[in-house]
Design an enzyme around this catalytic site. Sequence first.
Site, PDB file in Angstrom:
ATOM      1  N   HIS B 226      56.234  86.642   6.155  1.00  0.00           N
ATOM      2  CA  HIS B 226      55.385  86.608   5.333  1.00  0.00           C
ATOM      3  C   HIS B 226      54.047  85.948   5.797  1.00  0.00           C
ATOM      4  CE1 HIS B 226      54.227  87.670   0.925  1.00  0.00           C
ATOM      5  NE2 HIS B 226      53.001  87.167   1.576  1.00  0.00           N
ATOM      6  N   HIS B 299      52.200  93.522  -2.887  1.00  0.00           N
ATOM      7  CA  HIS B 299      52.786  92.886  -3.618  1.00  0.00           C
ATOM      8  C   HIS B 299      53.701  93.875  -3.996  1.00  0.00           C
ATOM      9  CE1 HIS B 299      53.952  89.180  -5.794  1.00  0.00           C
ATOM     10  NE2 HIS B 299      53.479  88.798  -5.057  1.00  0.00           N
TER      11      HIS B 299
END
Lengths: 262, 962
Positions: B226, B299
């Site tokens: 990430h 997301h």
Amino acid sequence: MKPKVLVIRTAGTNCDKETEFAFSSAGANTTLRHINYIKQKDELSDYQIICIPGGFSYGDDLGAGKILALEFICWFKNSLKKFVAQGGLILGICNGFQVLVKTGILPDLDFKQKVTLTNNDSGRFEDRWVYLKIRNQKSEIRNQKREIESVWLEGLPEVFNLPVAHGEGKFYAERSILDKIEVSGQVALRYVDQNSQPKGYPFNPNGSLNNIAGITDASGRILGLMPHPERCIFRHHSPFWKEREVYPWGLKFFANAISYFK
Amino acid sequence: MIYRVDVFSKTKESCPKIASQIKDLGIDKDCKVYCNKVYFIDSELSTELIHKIAADLLIDPIIEDYSLAQGLFTQLPSYNRILITYNPGVCDSVSLSLEKILKSLLLSVKSTRTAKFYEFTGLDKNDIGYLAPKILYNPLIEYVLDYEKAKGLKNLDEFSGKDYKFDLVTVDMLNLNPKELIEISINRCLSLSADEMQIIQEYFKKLKRNPTDCELETIATLWSEHCAHKTFRGVIEYEERDKNNKLIKKETIDNLLKNTVMKATKEINSPHCVSVFEDNSGVVRFNDDYNICFKVETHNHPSSLEPYGGASTGIGGVIRDILGTGCAARPFASVDIFCFSPWGIDYKDLPKGLLHPARIIKGVIKGVRDYGNRMGIPTVAGAVCFDERFLGNPLVYCGTLGILPKNKSFKKSKPGQLVILCGAKTGRDGIHGATFSSKELDEHTVSLTSAVQIGNPIEEKKLTEAILRARDANLFTAITDCGAGGISSAITELAQGHGVEVELDKVSLKYRGLNYTEIWISESQERMVFFTDKKNLKKLKQIFEEEDVTFSVVGRVTDTKKLILSYEANRVCELDLDFIFNLPKLKKAAVWVKKEESDCKLEEKSNYNKELNKVLSSPNIACKDWILREYDHEVQAGSVIKSIYGISEAAVNDASVVRPDLSDKRCVSIGLGINPFYSDIDPYWMAAAAIDEALRNVVAGGAKLDKTFILDNFSWGSPGNPEILGGLVRAAKACYDFSTYFGTPFISGKDSLYNEYMVGKKHISIPGTLLISAVSVIDDWSKTMTSNFKKSGHLLYIVGFTKPELGASEYFRGLGIKEGLVPKVDKNKAKNIFLRLSKAIGAGLIHSCHDLSEGGLGVALSEMCLSSNLGANIFLAEVPKEPGMLDYEVLFSESTSRFVVEVEKDKSEDFKKTMADSALGLIGCISSERKLIIYNAGNKEIINTNIDTLKESWTQTFKEFR
């Protein structure tokens, strides 16, 4: 002298900058202040016009406008009364309208809540353009006394478009209160269709009783409305500007307030 | 003492919405549900005062009433009454607001909490146990208060944590073997590979000590997929093979990002780019005083588990990216793009551990709505795609644009500056979010509960106002947001060139009990970090106090090139920044096996009314006005062209245009391109089509290519699978090819990998999905263009060349056909079409313009009719196309770079001249009769349909969501 306008914001207010812009464009000397600043130095009487703009004050936690309304009652009750007595104008847009009714500044400036703005019948937030009609019912007061045409509404056409954007905009009151507001001619704006006739959803976007979109106090100097005039100050704000001549009627509300003091 | 206030409507109505949801679950009983809002107030105030608080503050006296009791339960428990409240530590924004106003009124309360009380009639215990977690609460963030456990509670504090006593934890790893090392990674949820663990071991061997837990967590966070984008920045051994698996091409790609997306930007070298791929968003020029910036984030993982919280923190996060760009930008518009599963699946067929798609759709939209609307940022555009493979892994893309003064576009920092943490207080929220999103989801994911959060938009709104005021008063020189990894990655990255010391006990906490590592890696929302000089503290304090935003000095910038953390004067972390930021390159294999594309011809029909209506009603195409209307898309008063509008009817536009600065006539146009379906044939052409579509959108709205910039957001499956990674490489290569071809540079991008989930033992990967977002600066708002027909009698032209490209098209997918040719962007013609069309729009030769995308010409014409309530007569004979095409191919082909354009007769010669050598056909005219009539090449009528019928098809699909 340019009239002085105070636009009051707090946590969650979000239409403050464009409302400030609209007043300034119309020729006002506009100040944008956080309520915490005003609590420190109460300066309401320095202004001719007070505006509570739209948004989600305090996230609408505990109900739309509720907490800000309580703050107004606790901190500014007397200075607001004085402000109005001095001839000041008050405008509450959307969340600001919710504050005005929950403080009891509207309809009667007695700081008693008599009406409310509650959840839309559709059960959700909606942003859409509506047709609005200026007060049309002849009231006894109007017939007997002077015209109490609100300064805010002068020169507006009988029917025009503005956008609404809210989840809690359904005007509601007990029948007796509603009748009183009607009789005294305090209904400023109603939702109608393109032929200026009352019609249900989506023309009345929230299920407001009597299609009420905005009301004034008895003097017409305090106006609260759910639609957003500050979002209709340029031609391109209209959804129809590419297909026909449109006029940004929202600007007229602000211009009216300014010329009132000129 | 704990008081309980129940608020209910005066009319004591039941909730029909919940009752109908219960029916949807398959519980066919005549039931009623009553719902109260419940407030718990822990206070020593008198009962009279609590009555006053309830009457003045907690109810709307016109429509509501309340009851007051002492204790958590007012009645003995019964199976048909349940009380639901948030899990300890989950943000309860209403209670925070309540505590704040009570405090300001000098009413002393220890704490408050909100809950929901439900009472059912007509249902048995099993029904309620089954339905409650499905529709009334999400166990990841809420729970049902148990009478036996809760009745003895003396105060609400017992909900939250116990005090924390410092205890340094070290991880014994110096003498472990690789297998044991990987166990540590798994047990501690670090998502680090065996190789990486060994490198870490080596580092600490040199230091002759074991790492602390905090050091290990820091490395894991900064090395996570990430934060570090290991796949895109790593080494890829890429192979292309033909269908017989014979090797055609082999290459080693060292840093895919640098070799494709970023390389394109470098080569184009646009004078309008200010800061690209450096900051939290891409920055380009707007006017003499301001720049604009744009960032899109995904997301996905959080939204699959808690749709409302996942989506709201998604948009909250990308807004902070904008605030954290340069020295803070003001957000002025947002976009949201979703990929969902169709929602028809029966609850009993739903794989274990997954939420029903209808719940995901509603939750995600509500999450975006509540956060974006409260922030006062207009959500102006979006797109939604539906495919079964998104069932366990929906995609949620959130993008935000900002505007910032030119001289605030870059950060500066120097040793000696103070590190400020501001915004919301820190809790245990979202711990391991960064490492969690670098994992695949499975049934057990649910146990990682702390990775799920919900946002508090008002906290972020306050933070935004405070930061922008501080910016304008020149009170800081560098700023960044707390996103994945929380302050650990924010502070470390911002101090990268220098060094930094942080005192973790200086961080303001939401509740007791957090240890030093939790403080360091918490992903609590609505926080920002900035660097300032000591002399600014007084002025900062004044601003932040007035805006009611917490801020604390938590550390200082040093020149040691070290990250040093302490807790109550105990050192808990000492790492070399050079080590942390010099992460090992991952090596991965990728292979792309070429598929033979096969054309597919269907039997011709004599009439296509039914087919057109079917395509219009597909969820990918059907009108999504109901979503956009839930978003406040006009706040900030910059709206110029709305993507969806109309008063009683719905109408659509290709681009969304807004003015970020009301004193300048310049405006910004936003376009979106996404089509995951083409990936099934070839991700290369999927990516090319997405770029073409995003550019078509902005061009159709009046923009020009030379002031257009694009963003890439890849959502892909597991890069551990060489074929999946091979597809990703293909798509990235197309990004380079078509970005350079069109001369539109990438300014920002993001990737989300591991979008896979397990159903039983089966891996399900999403189709490789690339979202391209385009942003253009248009010099004058009056030169923009809309998509609806303006006047009957005006001529209609098709611009662009049509081929029988129906592979993975809406039409073929609707018929279940997997063959067909995928649309291919023609590098010899496409750009010319865009340039000439921009010129024609700029010269005022055009009245309306709509691009052809999913559903092709048939859908584009229908949408133009529907948006104007006018009809059209169309002759397919005039469409420039490959010879021998069948009628349905002309109607539904999804060939790229095409538009329908409305021109008045007097200007048609000028228009034709302007379009010059572009493929162009005069296909018909607008009629006042509200009918769409289409004739085939033999002038036989193949479509004749009433606009109302089309409208029915277009708007009925989402009935249950409207």
